[in-house]
Design a protein around this motif. Sequence first.
Motif, PDB file in Angstrom:
ATOM      1  N   SER A  64      44.206  37.044  43.105  1.00 34.37           N
ATOM      2  CA  SER A  64      43.523  35.753  43.148  1.00 34.37           C
ATOM      3  C   SER A  64      43.080  35.322  41.751  1.00 34.37           C
ATOM      4  N   ASN A  65      42.493  36.242  40.999  1.00 36.79           N
ATOM      5  CA  ASN A  65      42.041  35.928  39.630  1.00 36.79           C
ATOM      6  C   ASN A  65      43.218  35.651  38.709  1.00 36.79           C
ATOM      7  N   ALA A 115      44.561  32.119  39.391  1.00 38.28           N
ATOM      8  CA  ALA A 115      43.721  31.052  38.828  1.00 38.28           C
ATOM      9  C   ALA A 115      43.871  30.976  37.314  1.00 38.28           C
ATOM     10  N   LYS A 143      37.590  22.214  36.575  1.00 38.63           N
ATOM     11  CA  LYS A 143      37.470  23.663  36.739  1.00 38.63           C
ATOM     12  C   LYS A 143      36.071  24.051  37.223  1.00 38.63           C
ATOM     13  N   LYS A 198      39.864  25.638  48.017  1.00 41.57           N
ATOM     14  CA  LYS A 198      38.730  26.403  47.492  1.00 41.57           C
ATOM     15  C   LYS A 198      38.274  27.501  48.454  1.00 41.57           C
ATOM     16  N   ILE A 237      35.662  30.474  40.476  1.00 41.29           N
ATOM     17  CA  ILE A 237      36.485  30.839  41.618  1.00 41.29           C
ATOM     18  C   ILE A 237      35.625  31.522  42.681  1.00 41.29           C
ATOM     19  N   TRP A 287      42.721  27.399  42.341  1.00 43.11           N
ATOM     20  CA  TRP A 287      41.448  27.718  42.993  1.00 43.11           C
ATOM     21  C   TRP A 287      41.390  29.159  43.499  1.00 43.11           C
ATOM     22  N   GLY A 288      42.322  29.986  43.039  1.00 38.01           N
ATOM     23  CA  GLY A 288      42.286  31.386  43.432  1.00 38.01           C
ATOM     24  C   GLY A 288      42.831  31.648  44.808  1.00 38.01           C
TER      25      GLY A 288
END
Length: 371
Positions: free
Chosen positions: A348-349, A352, A186, A272, A189, A296-297
């Motif tokens: 996106s968040n 992830a 991890k 990424k 992001i 990876w968002g």
Amino acid sequence: MKLVVVSDAPIIKHKDQKKAYAPYVKEMNLWFSKVDEVQIIAPTRYNKPLLTQPFDRQDIQVTSLRRLEFHRISIAVVSLLTIPYQFIVLCFAFAKADHIHLRCPGNLALLSCLVQILFPRKKKTVKYAGNWDPKARQPMAYRWQKRILSNTFLSQNITVLAYGNYVNQSKNIKPFFTASYYEKDKEPIVKRDYTGELNALFVGTLSENKRPLKVVQIVENLRNEGVPVTLDIYGNGPLFESLNDYIKKNKLNPFIHLHGNQPLSSVTQAYKKAHFAFLLSRSEGWPKAVAEPMFWGCIPIATAVSCVPWMLTGDDNQTRGILIKELSNASEIIKEFLNLNNKLDEMSNNAANWSRQYTLDKFDYEIEKLL
């Protein structure tokens, strides 16, 4: 403990090493690390390109069985004639096993589902890597496997690991997952800018089921409508050449690139940075091409197949990706989301946070409990 694994996935012997399809090997290494002895019953011939890697342990006993195929009359006759022999091989192996692990769906897996009925006291697990959705249209052999495994009288002392959470399932069925990354992998992001040049990915086998040409055409349409998007395609398969020809013929080379098969480390670097990842499959199990970019968002753009709707919305109704129900208006749906910059950041968040629940550490722990 002796673990017997039955799978249609071929085991390839090359330079004194036992190899198999790389994602399969990565998972099975975790199972094999927890037992004393391993026997794999599987085909050992495969005449198509395959991304392979060797197993961590090489003291595996491999029992070779012919692939059961029925797409041509001559091959079907040979397959039918070999079934009694395969039945006997499976019976002897299951009798000596402490734990039986079946990899479904598949024709050899179907035969194994029938044989396991004779061993109700043996501890068994089944990894059903296909689409478990009861409403899905599937081949008859797949439906038979699901019915046998769901039947608590025919399939006793068994845990079936299925992708997705569906109602009215028998006690044999356990919602499960697959993972690609460890907790230690991890990283923070990367915040994307959705107002400038956009990058999309396609990762997977270039086959009819995955519909990579549709992905190319959607990106082509977006470009024609003024959306500055590029597409990187990772993977190989029977459609590679025709896809390459289409890209050249339509002069799409400046913004669509074919990379072929690449190691996970290279694909991870692409995840990424990319804004979106496409998955337009007709059928799926647990789609890593959705779960991995989410880690990876990178926002997935995916068809509503198998457990994908659950992955992208789930029980919490959070939006973690763009769900495509009709391919005919995919470009319009994507363009609507592109007008919602704040929504895309949140998506996106959310993606992830959800995907990072399912790490190889957790997967390893769950396997240990099953064994």
